[in-house]
Design a protein around this motif. Structure first.
Motif, PDB file in Angstrom:
ATOM      1  N   SER A 200       0.835  -1.207   0.000  1.00 17.42           N
ATOM      2  CA  SER A 200       0.000   0.000   0.000  1.00 17.42           C
ATOM      3  C   SER A 200       0.867   1.253   0.000  1.00 17.42           C
ATOM      4  O   SER A 200       0.428   2.322  -0.419  1.00 17.42           O
ATOM      5  N   ALA A 201       2.114   1.116   0.453  1.00 22.34           N
ATOM      6  CA  ALA A 201       3.023   2.262   0.493  1.00 22.34           C
ATOM      7  C   ALA A 201       3.368   2.753  -0.907  1.00 22.34           C
ATOM      8  O   ALA A 201       3.708   3.914  -1.107  1.00 22.34           O
ATOM      9  N   GLY A 237      -3.693  -0.178   5.170  1.00 23.92           N
ATOM     10  CA  GLY A 237      -2.545   0.631   4.767  1.00 23.92           C
ATOM     11  C   GLY A 237      -2.978   1.840   3.956  1.00 23.92           C
ATOM     12  O   GLY A 237      -2.560   2.976   4.235  1.00 23.92           O
ATOM     13  N   THR A 240      -5.050   4.342   6.314  1.00 21.01           N
ATOM     14  CA  THR A 240      -4.275   5.098   7.299  1.00 21.01           C
ATOM     15  C   THR A 240      -3.337   6.092   6.618  1.00 21.01           C
ATOM     16  O   THR A 240      -3.121   7.194   7.109  1.00 21.01           O
ATOM     17  N   ARG A 241      -2.798   5.694   5.461  1.00 20.30           N
ATOM     18  CA  ARG A 241      -1.908   6.606   4.740  1.00 20.30           C
ATOM     19  C   ARG A 241      -2.666   7.830   4.247  1.00 20.30           C
ATOM     20  O   ARG A 241      -2.218   8.967   4.421  1.00 20.30           O
ATOM     21  N   THR A 244      -3.449  10.307   7.063  1.00 26.52           N
ATOM     22  CA  THR A 244      -2.381  10.911   7.861  1.00 26.52           C
ATOM     23  C   THR A 244      -1.306  11.564   6.998  1.00 26.52           C
ATOM     24  O   THR A 244      -0.374  12.158   7.528  1.00 26.52           O
ATOM     25  N   VAL A 245      -1.439  11.466   5.678  1.00 27.53           N
ATOM     26  CA  VAL A 245      -0.381  11.953   4.790  1.00 27.53           C
ATOM     27  C   VAL A 245      -0.208  13.469   4.915  1.00 27.53           C
ATOM     28  O   VAL A 245       0.868  14.001   4.641  1.00 27.53           O
ATOM     29  N   THR A 249       0.836  13.651  13.635  1.00 29.05           N
ATOM     30  CA  THR A 249       1.833  12.715  14.156  1.00 29.05           C
ATOM     31  C   THR A 249       1.250  11.812  15.234  1.00 29.05           C
ATOM     32  O   THR A 249       1.917  10.910  15.713  1.00 29.05           O
ATOM     33  N   LEU A 267      -0.412   2.573  11.407  1.00 26.52           N
ATOM     34  CA  LEU A 267      -0.037   3.965  11.668  1.00 26.52           C
ATOM     35  C   LEU A 267       1.464   4.067  11.947  1.00 26.52           C
ATOM     36  O   LEU A 267       2.129   5.010  11.485  1.00 26.52           O
ATOM     37  N   HIS A 269       3.709   2.340  10.674  1.00 33.03           N
ATOM     38  CA  HIS A 269       4.357   2.248   9.363  1.00 33.03           C
ATOM     39  C   HIS A 269       4.535   3.632   8.735  1.00 33.03           C
ATOM     40  O   HIS A 269       5.457   3.855   7.953  1.00 33.03           O
ATOM     41  N   TRP A 270       3.651   4.549   9.052  1.00 34.77           N
ATOM     42  CA  TRP A 270       3.736   5.921   8.525  1.00 34.77           C
ATOM     43  C   TRP A 270       4.271   6.876   9.598  1.00 34.77           C
ATOM     44  O   TRP A 270       4.069   8.091   9.497  1.00 34.77           O
ATOM     45  N   ASP A 271       4.896   6.323  10.655  1.00 35.95           N
ATOM     46  CA  ASP A 271       5.462   7.141  11.732  1.00 35.95           C
ATOM     47  C   ASP A 271       4.422   7.989  12.454  1.00 35.95           C
ATOM     48  O   ASP A 271       4.687   9.141  12.826  1.00 35.95           O
TER      49      ASP A 271
END
Lengths: 294, 294
Positions: A200-201, A237, A240-241, A244-245, A249, A267, A269-271
């Protein structure tokens, strides 16, 4: 808060009822969701059974068109005062019934969004923790229809829904998850989840990512458990991306432990840091806000 | 090409058989797809019925693990010569059977992709139109698992699969499409498709876009037909955009008229021209390439 009071969250798939005694939960009971209840008004007395409930406070699909009593949505932005002003109150079989309104948002680019029940959990969380009553907070309530809710100084200012849980349930019956007939195990599932999350990244289009999971079964002998994990990772994935993109934080998560754990992994995974609140406690706290001693 | 020859495309959901006479199609017949056929070897004689087929040439799931005879995938890049070299030939009940191999690709970033049957239609299209045998061409074969295939100088050099048709069929049973009980009409459907297509242009995450279709039903009274069109537009919009965003201005489409029309509309939305070839004619032309007169 006294007398015989029952509060409940009547969702699409599940009803949860709590009987309060002197303000504390004395008993807990589950029942069928609204989609499995043909006549909610007729069903309520049997669901309450032996509980002598003089007052019943409900949120969720109780206020939907096919629910107990249609209760219009409150528009964003809304705070707990504006929201609780718009409850429906009526008598049914000698009981005082209170139904929480849902919340609707008209988006700037067109399109609309709705929730019923999640607002109660959010206002409950805010009532429970004063730190959430000021400043900006992003909440996520994972589930059949996951809600991402922006709260500012105690006001719900906007939100987005993802049909993630429902889509996952549908995909469990697809060729992808059904292809091989073997038993699954948790290790496979976790490995698949990580693979789906990683995929998904890349910003893969979902329909393309899904077929890769199927090809991995055909060519690499991956198990159905792996495929289910992969689908879960792809969906959560991407969700959440997308949410939060733009920079948060930290996210406040409200829900069941199993599902919030998956979202917390995604989450991370995206820090982004996820803090988990118990969904049932938040619902109870929110419903208690609607108690009227009259 | 002479003698009693039957060719066929045995897909997951449907079998299509054609009896050739002196190289021309004399009769046409349909049968059950591979997922509905427990014992393909046992079923074949009954499917051929009264046709005296000395030779049978099949593509598609006939070569899958649960098909008539597992026929390994040929790897990309592959041209018609390398592909037809890898057919499986054997005798069954006194008939000469030929099965076309599928094609597999290992992607640079990891992950794999497979097709069975679409390669036959592509090689058929190339045999039919010499202009497709040179230069670079992007093909799309819309369906349950849509294939986007890059062809260079007659070679299949790579491809991507989208599980679009299968996902659409699953979503037709979701709360989104089932919410309201009203009858649908085609106008609603087209309007929904346009709305979904427009929404896909924003790069919306699918799970979020889907729920907007549901909210439009709840708040704006949109019909189930509109919702189905909206889902179709969202899915096909995202797929066509992802596959053409890197620059192609023309796509060769192989398939059924109804579905290729939708893809053509979606491609036009991204300023890409779609040329439609008939799926059945391409399959027949491709299968004839595998005829061996020995």
């Amino acid at each position: 808060m006294s007398g015989s009071l029952v509060i409940g969250d009547w969702g699409n798939t599940r009803l949860r009822l709590w009987r309060l005694e002197n303000g504390a939960v004395a008993e807990r009971r589950e029942g069928p969701g609204m989609v499995h209840t043909a006549d909610p008004r007729g069903a309520l007395p049997a669901l309450l059974e032996d509980w002598s409930a003089e007052q019943v406070i409900l949120c969720g699909m109780a206020g939907a068109r096919n629910g107990l009593h249609e209760t219009p949505y409150v528009s964003c932005p809304t705070d707990v005062a504006a929201w609780s002003d718009q409850v429906a109150r009526f008598n049914l079989d000698g009981r005082k019934i209170t139904i929480a309104p849902g919340v609707a948002e008209a988006k700037d680019r067109g399109g609309r969004d709705v929730m019923r029940g999640e607002e109660t959990q959010i206002f409950g969380a805010i009532a429970h923790d004063p730190r959430l009553a000021t400043g900006h907070h992003l909440f996520v309530l994972p589930g059949t229809h996951s809600k991402w809710v922006r709260v500012e100084d105690g006001q719900i200012i906007g939100f987005n829904t993802h049909m993630t849980g429902e889509l996952f349930a549908l995909l469990e019956t697809s060729t992808l998850c059904m292809a091989a007939g073997e038993a699954t195990n948790d290790d496979d599932d976790d490995e698949g989840f990580s693979a789906g999350l990683a995929r998904s990244a890349d910003g893969a289009v979902l329909t393309a990512g899904l077929f890769e999971g199927r090809a991995a079964q055909l060519l690499d002998g991956k198990s159905p458990g792996w495929a289910r994990g992969f689908v879960s990772g792809l969906l959560i994935g991407a969700e959440t991306r997308a949410q939060t993109v733009s920079g948060p934080t930290a996210v406040v998560m409200i829900g069941e432990p199993g599902l919030t754990a998956r979202y917390k992994d995604a989450l991370a995974h995206w820090d982004v840091k996820g803090t988990v609140l118990d969904g049932e406690q938040c619902a109870i706290a929110g419903l208690r806000l609607l108690y009227a001693d009259d």
